[in-house]
Design a protein around this motif. Structure first.
Motif, PDB file in Angstrom:
ATOM      1  N   SER A 208      36.929  46.808  38.529  1.00 30.67           N
ATOM      2  CA  SER A 208      38.167  47.489  38.923  1.00 30.67           C
ATOM      3  C   SER A 208      37.916  48.938  39.327  1.00 30.67           C
ATOM      4  O   SER A 208      38.745  49.554  39.997  1.00 30.67           O
ATOM      5  CB  SER A 208      39.180  47.456  37.765  1.00 30.67           C
ATOM      6  N   LYS A 209      36.759  49.482  38.964  1.00 29.80           N
ATOM      7  CA  LYS A 209      36.411  50.855  39.312  1.00 29.80           C
ATOM      8  C   LYS A 209      35.608  50.928  40.622  1.00 29.80           C
ATOM      9  O   LYS A 209      35.117  51.991  40.986  1.00 29.80           O
ATOM     10  CB  LYS A 209      35.612  51.507  38.183  1.00 29.80           C
ATOM     11  N   THR A 210      35.465  49.800  41.283  1.00 26.72           N
ATOM     12  CA  THR A 210      34.673  49.744  42.517  1.00 26.72           C
ATOM     13  C   THR A 210      35.549  49.289  43.686  1.00 26.72           C
ATOM     14  O   THR A 210      36.700  48.896  43.498  1.00 26.72           O
ATOM     15  CB  THR A 210      33.495  48.765  42.359  1.00 26.72           C
ATOM     16  N   GLU A 211      34.995  49.343  44.881  1.00 28.57           N
ATOM     17  CA  GLU A 211      35.717  48.927  46.082  1.00 28.57           C
ATOM     18  C   GLU A 211      35.295  47.514  46.482  1.00 28.57           C
ATOM     19  O   GLU A 211      34.104  47.211  46.555  1.00 28.57           O
ATOM     20  CB  GLU A 211      35.414  49.898  47.237  1.00 28.57           C
ATOM     21  N   VAL A 212      36.280  46.655  46.751  1.00 29.32           N
ATOM     22  CA  VAL A 212      36.009  45.272  47.142  1.00 29.32           C
ATOM     23  C   VAL A 212      35.452  45.228  48.571  1.00 29.32           C
ATOM     24  O   VAL A 212      35.951  45.913  49.463  1.00 29.32           O
ATOM     25  CB  VAL A 212      37.288  44.416  47.053  1.00 29.32           C
ATOM     26  N   GLN A 213      34.415  44.402  48.765  1.00 26.69           N
ATOM     27  CA  GLN A 213      33.790  44.230  50.080  1.00 26.69           C
ATOM     28  C   GLN A 213      33.818  42.743  50.443  1.00 26.69           C
ATOM     29  O   GLN A 213      32.893  41.995  50.136  1.00 26.69           O
ATOM     30  CB  GLN A 213      32.341  44.735  50.047  1.00 26.69           C
ATOM     31  N   PRO A 214      34.900  42.294  51.106  1.00 29.23           N
ATOM     32  CA  PRO A 214      35.002  40.869  51.452  1.00 29.23           C
ATOM     33  C   PRO A 214      34.138  40.518  52.657  1.00 29.23           C
ATOM     34  O   PRO A 214      33.625  41.394  53.358  1.00 29.23           O
ATOM     35  CB  PRO A 214      36.489  40.708  51.778  1.00 29.23           C
ATOM     36  N   TYR A 239      30.914  44.279  46.022  1.00 31.36           N
ATOM     37  CA  TYR A 239      31.635  45.491  45.614  1.00 31.36           C
ATOM     38  C   TYR A 239      30.807  46.713  45.965  1.00 31.36           C
ATOM     39  O   TYR A 239      29.581  46.646  46.110  1.00 31.36           O
ATOM     40  CB  TYR A 239      31.926  45.466  44.107  1.00 31.36           C
ATOM     41  N   LEU A 240      31.491  47.834  46.103  1.00 35.56           N
ATOM     42  CA  LEU A 240      30.836  49.091  46.473  1.00 35.56           C
ATOM     43  C   LEU A 240      31.154  50.164  45.452  1.00 35.56           C
ATOM     44  O   LEU A 240      32.310  50.349  45.062  1.00 35.56           O
ATOM     45  CB  LEU A 240      31.328  49.537  47.854  1.00 35.56           C
ATOM     46  N   LYS A 322      24.199  53.597  34.003  1.00 40.67           N
ATOM     47  CA  LYS A 322      25.456  53.796  33.277  1.00 40.67           C
ATOM     48  C   LYS A 322      26.235  55.013  33.756  1.00 40.67           C
ATOM     49  O   LYS A 322      27.373  55.228  33.350  1.00 40.67           O
ATOM     50  CB  LYS A 322      25.176  53.882  31.775  1.00 40.67           C
ATOM     51  N   SER A 323      25.629  55.784  34.648  1.00 42.16           N
ATOM     52  CA  SER A 323      26.352  56.913  35.240  1.00 42.16           C
ATOM     53  C   SER A 323      27.174  56.485  36.451  1.00 42.16           C
ATOM     54  O   SER A 323      27.984  57.252  36.968  1.00 42.16           O
ATOM     55  CB  SER A 323      25.356  58.008  35.667  1.00 42.16           C
ATOM     56  N   LEU A 324      26.974  55.241  36.919  1.00 42.23           N
ATOM     57  CA  LEU A 324      27.679  54.749  38.098  1.00 42.23           C
ATOM     58  C   LEU A 324      29.061  54.224  37.719  1.00 42.23           C
ATOM     59  O   LEU A 324      29.202  53.518  36.720  1.00 42.23           O
ATOM     60  CB  LEU A 324      26.876  53.621  38.766  1.00 42.23           C
ATOM     61  N   PRO A 325      30.101  54.537  38.489  1.00 44.02           N
ATOM     62  CA  PRO A 325      31.447  54.022  38.213  1.00 44.02           C
ATOM     63  C   PRO A 325      31.460  52.499  38.156  1.00 44.02           C
ATOM     64  O   PRO A 325      30.994  51.826  39.079  1.00 44.02           O
ATOM     65  CB  PRO A 325      32.271  54.537  39.402  1.00 44.02           C
ATOM     66  N   GLY A 326      31.969  51.953  37.046  1.00 46.56           N
ATOM     67  CA  GLY A 326      32.024  50.518  36.843  1.00 46.56           C
ATOM     68  C   GLY A 326      30.874  49.980  36.032  1.00 46.56           C
ATOM     69  O   GLY A 326      30.938  48.864  35.509  1.00 46.56           O
ATOM     70  N   LEU A 327      29.807  50.766  35.906  1.00 45.34           N
ATOM     71  CA  LEU A 327      28.618  50.290  35.174  1.00 45.34           C
ATOM     72  C   LEU A 327      28.402  51.053  33.869  1.00 45.34           C
ATOM     73  O   LEU A 327      27.316  51.020  33.295  1.00 45.34           O
ATOM     74  CB  LEU A 327      27.364  50.417  36.063  1.00 45.34           C
TER      75      LEU A 327
END
Length: 618
Positions: A208-214, A239-240, A322-327
């Motif tokens: 949910s903290k990432t951008e969907v890439q369809p 996801y991005l 773990k510093s990446l958004p969503g991870l």
């Protein structure tokens, strides 16, 4: 005695072995582990810029990669759709487990092909001609021709932090003796380096903290034989996310701990697919970098962290990820690593991929200094085809730079060489408007049929398509629209303005914004979408395409001028010293190839042309 032996069951080895066997040669494929044949040790995808067009070319020649990618894709996506047709390309997110199983089934059930789970220790040659191989169990297997597709497995070392482990990708063993046996035969090797990111447990990622890439909602395919694909509604999404200031701070404070910067790495890494720490050093002004999260397989709970390759120690990798958004709470299933391995200098190869020093020895894939599944598969296919053609006493298949990206790649390798892992890019092709995704079958199907890898049935379908393209263009030329024509309503809808004078449908199609789809209700045409697409591209880009063809024709004239393979360049007066050195090293087959060698200038080509003319006169 085998006709042809293939060492290595990666993407190059699979295509080489299948091509040889399908061309009716008794072939043996050696793989250290049968269940790892056609594995994807790096990204779980096929295609992308330039690479996707290569897969289309492989398919047009009768290779297998396109069909495998279509059958096992999780997502289909057409890239660069807002740009011209010369750079549009297909990329699929692959199910890496399904892809392996598909290819393993093909090689294990292919007539004329035997698969052996065995390591090859040594290449055997006598008087400069291949004789066979020495297996790890001491058995000597003779053969007529040998194709080495060892990938990154020759003297490979896994590098993480300050540690170096003698090992191949995916925890597989490596071999030191194979590359040593090549050096013993006078073949030069050098070290290269590549790497792969971490794999994360998918259920530990907060998407949910990432951008969907369809993907793309359309019927897309690599192979012309593919009749159906995974429905768009059932396709996976990627996801991005992005690096940030915290990520960069962690990386910069630990640069000395990276194998890349600690002095542990001796080989040269890929310029166009660098590690994340290398990106930060080279692009210090960038505030963030894109990171794609890609599913690996429906049967795995893992996500591939595209763009986050690193050779940092494991504890540093955890902090970075773990510093990446969503991870923030991610669980690492497999840590990233760099790998260093032996490759051969591709200048030692002929355009057929046969070695210049050892007759009937061919090399293909990462051993030739390339990077990527697609580049490897294309070389494997070409090596296999040319090994068979030579055995049969036929002319080799050498694709020109205006015919295929495969031709661009092989010409670059054997003419210019490489000092780093070579990756195909659209910018490497002078005639990329001719080398499109949509016309690969039109460029190469005739070759595939002539060598026996494209069936009569498939070739008949190709010929029917060609006929329909010609008929459609002829029809459009005969139809005329007048200022009173109903088509004016369509032209007004696209803000083009009504017709002031009569015009043919063909000429109207040349105008911006006007499409065949939009004109369809005013025409009596019933051709499929592929035919209509080809017609529209050819009509709209006719001027550019014709110019590219004229330029290519000039190149072809130079390619028709053969150069003696025993020519003593050092004895030719007025050649520059650098030209003498480079020409002697490469031993170009044609004047065209000579003109593309780095360090050989137009004045040198002029001198060479005069010398050839003098030789003809005696």
């Amino acid at each position: 005695m085998a006709d042809i032996i293939v060492i290595g069951g990666g993407h190059a080895g699979v295509e080489a072995a299948l091509a040889c066997a399908r061309m009716k040669k008794d072939t043996i494929l050696y793989s250290m582990h049968i269940d790892m044949i056609a594995s994807m040790p790096c990204n779980p995808s096929v295609g992308g810029p330039a690479k996707g067009i290569v897969v289309r070319e492989i398919d047009a020649l009768g290779g297998e990669m396109g069909k495998a990618a279509d059958a096992t894709a999780l997502q289909f996506k057409m890239l660069n759709t807002t740009k011209g047709p010369g750079v549009q390309c297909l990329r699929v997110q692959s199910d890496k487990i399904a892809y392996m199983r598909y290819m393993q089934n093909k090689v294990l059930h292919q007539e004329h092909l035997e698969v052996r789970e065995m390591c090859v220790e040594k290449v055997l040659a006598e008087n400069g001609v291949i004789r066979g191989v020495l297996q790890a169990d001491g058995h000597i297997e003779p053969c007529h021709s040998l194709i080495i597709t060892s990938g990154t497995f020759m003297s490979s070392r896994i590098l993480v932090g300050h540690t170096s482990t003698k090992q191949g990708p995916d925890d597989e063993p490596t071999t030191d003796s194979l590359s040593q046996s090549l050096r013993d035969l006078g073949i030069h090797t050098f070290r290269l380096k590549t790497g792969t990111p971490a794999r994360i447990r998918s259920d530990s990622i907060d998407f949910s903290k990432t951008e969907v890439q369809p993907g793309t909602d359309a019927f897309l395919r690599f192979s012309n034989e593919t009749k159906s694909i995974r429905p768009f509604g059932k396709q996976a999404v990627c996801y991005l996310t992005y690096t940030n200031a915290k990520t960069h701070e962690i990386i910069r404070s630990h640069l000395k701990d990276s194998a890349m910067y600690s002095g542990l790495v001796k080989g040269v890494g890929p310029r166009y697919c660098p590690s994340i720490e290398d990106k930060l050093v080279r692009f210090a002004d960038k505030e963030r970098h894109q990171i794609f999260l890609e599913p690996e397989s429906e049967s795995l709970n893992t996500t591939y962290i595209q763009g986050f390759s690193t050779s940092m120690p494991h504890d540093v990798q955890e902090d970075m990820l773990k510093s990446l958004p969503g991870l923030e709470n991610c669980i690492i299933e497999k840590y990233a690593y760099a790998i260093e391995y032996d490759a051969i200098d591709p200048l030692q190869c002929k355009p057929t991929l046969e070695n210049k020093k050892i007759e009937n020895l061919y090399t293909a894939g990462q051993i030739n200094g390339t990077s990527g599944y697609e580049e490897a598969a294309a070389q494997g296919l070409m090596a296999g085809i040319n090994a068979v053609l030579k055995m049969d006493g036929k002319e080799p298949l050498i694709l020109h730079r205006d015919e295929a990206y495969i031709g661009v790649m092989i010409d670059d390798l054997v003419t210019k060489g490489t000092k780093e892992p070579y990756r195909l890019l659209t910018s490497r092709a002078e005639y990329r408007l001719l080398l499109r995704h949509d016309n690969a079958d039109r460029r190469l199907s005739t070759y595939g049929h002539e060598i026996g890898l494209i069936s009569d049935e498939r070739f008949s379908a190709y010929e029917e398509k060609e006929e329909n393209i010609a008929l459609c263009k002829e029809y459009l030329e005969t139809i005329r629209f007048t200022p009173k024509s109903p088509i004016n309503t369509y032209l007004e809808s696209i803000e083009y303005g009504t017709l002031k004078e009569g015009i043919s449908a063909l000429d109207l199609l040349k105008r911006p914004k006007v499409t065949l789809q939009g004109m369809k209700e005013f025409l009596e045409i019933d051709y499929d979408e592929e035919v209509l697409s080809q017609v529209e591209i050819e009509v709209k880009y006719e001027g550019y395409i014709n110019k590219a063809k004229r330029d290519a024709a000039h190149l072809r004239q130079m390619e028709r001028v053969s150069l003696p393979q025993d020519l003593d360049y050092n004895s030719i007066q007025h050649l520059s010293l650098e030209a003498k050195q480079k020409l002697s090293e490469v031993q170009p087959m044609t004047m065209g190839q000579a003109s593309r060698i780095s360090g050989v200038n137009p004045a040198d080509i002029a001198v060479l042309a005069v010398h050839l003319e003098q030789l003809k006169r005696g």
